[in-house]
Design a protein around this motif. Structure first.
Motif, short mmCIF file in Angstrom:
data_model
loop_
_atom_site.label_atom_id
_atom_site.label_comp_id
_atom_site.label_asym_id
_atom_site.label_seq_id
_atom_site.Cartn_x
_atom_site.Cartn_y
_atom_site.Cartn_z
N LEU A 42 0.87 -1.17 0.00
CA LEU A 42 0.00 0.00 0.00
C LEU A 42 0.91 1.22 0.00
CD1 LEU A 42 -2.91 1.17 0.38
CD2 LEU A 42 -2.51 0.99 2.84
N MET A 43 0.77 2.06 -1.01
CA MET A 43 1.65 3.22 -1.10
C MET A 43 0.85 4.51 -1.16
SD MET A 43 4.30 4.45 -3.94
CE MET A 43 5.18 5.98 -3.67
N PHE A 44 1.23 5.44 -0.31
CA PHE A 44 0.64 6.78 -0.29
C PHE A 44 1.62 7.73 -0.97
CE2 PHE A 44 -1.47 4.47 2.99
CZ PHE A 44 -2.78 4.91 2.93
N TRP A 45 1.11 8.56 -1.85
CA TRP A 45 1.94 9.45 -2.63
C TRP A 45 1.15 10.70 -3.00
CZ3 TRP A 45 1.24 10.53 -8.02
CH2 TRP A 45 0.12 9.92 -8.58
N GLU A 102 4.14 12.44 6.15
CA GLU A 102 5.31 12.46 5.29
C GLU A 102 5.09 11.52 4.11
OE1 GLU A 102 5.15 11.37 8.38
OE2 GLU A 102 6.06 9.41 8.52
N LEU A 103 5.63 11.93 2.95
CA LEU A 103 5.47 11.15 1.72
C LEU A 103 6.82 10.96 1.06
CD1 LEU A 103 2.31 12.92 0.26
CD2 LEU A 103 2.41 10.64 1.30
N PRO A 104 6.98 9.89 0.36
CA PRO A 104 6.07 8.77 0.22
C PRO A 104 6.02 7.94 1.50
CG PRO A 104 8.13 8.28 -0.92
CD PRO A 104 8.22 9.69 -0.41
N ARG A 105 4.92 7.27 1.66
CA ARG A 105 4.72 6.38 2.81
C ARG A 105 4.21 5.06 2.26
NH1 ARG A 105 5.83 6.22 8.47
NH2 ARG A 105 4.11 5.18 9.51
N SER A 106 4.94 3.99 2.53
CA SER A 106 4.59 2.68 2.02
C SER A 106 4.36 1.73 3.18
CB SER A 106 5.72 2.12 1.16
OG SER A 106 6.01 3.00 0.11
N TYR A 107 3.45 0.80 2.96
CA TYR A 107 3.17 -0.25 3.93
C TYR A 107 3.29 -1.58 3.21
CZ TYR A 107 1.40 3.43 6.92
OH TYR A 107 1.29 4.56 7.69
#
Length: 160
Positions: free
Chosen positions: A47-50, A126-131
């Motif tokens: 899961l990636m937030f960008w 903060e970005l990018p944020r990956s799970y």
């Protein structure tokens, strides 16, 4: 003329349906993370937030694109933290980075902080944020850029 027109309309509808189904960015609201988790119960995924204005995110998109070529079964979910009105640009950027086929979401609530808190109370935006989720949905959060080597190591670790 009607005999030709009706089948022609049906054919055009059937041919164009996959085009509309692809690249649709869906609204990410309160509860959406639970939907994503439920749809992937027992399966590992990323899961990636960008965001469109995040330069590190663009580098991550390139790394993710390379990883998708290397690992075609990689289950990747992208969530843009931009406002919903930018969903068209989000789809264009994903397509440009050859990620147009991945599941895509965009924040769709006025209180982005609330959405971030729901995803992870320790995430401050903060970005990018990956799970990186394993099959049991234990997750490893990563803030900052990721590399193809990082993704390769995770894929090797979660393979059944």
């Amino acid at each position: 003329m009607k005999k030709i027109f009706a089948p022609l309309c049906l054919l055009l509808t059937l041919c164009s349906a996959p085009l509309y189904a692809e690249n649709q960015t869906q609204p990410f609201k309160a509860g959406t993370l639970n939907e994503i988790l439920k749809a992937r119960q027992g399966k590992p995924f990323m899961l990636m937030f960008w965001s469109l204005d995040c330069t590190s995110c663009m580098k991550d998109l390139d790394a993710l694109s390379a990883s998708m070529k290397k690992h075609p079964k990689l289950d990747l979910v992208m969530v843009s933290t931009d406002e919903a009105e930018f969903s068209g640009e989000v789809a264009e950027v994903l397509e440009k980075h050859k990620l147009g086929q991945v599941e895509s979401w965009i924040f769709d609530e006025s209180n982005a902080q609330r959405l971030r808190y729901e995803v992870d109370p320790s995430w401050y935006g903060e970005l990018p944020r990956s799970y990186f989720y394993d099959a049991g949905h234990n997750r490893l959060p990563v803030s900052g850029a990721i590399t193809t080597e990082h993704i390769d190591a995770w894929v090797a670790a979660v393979k059944p």
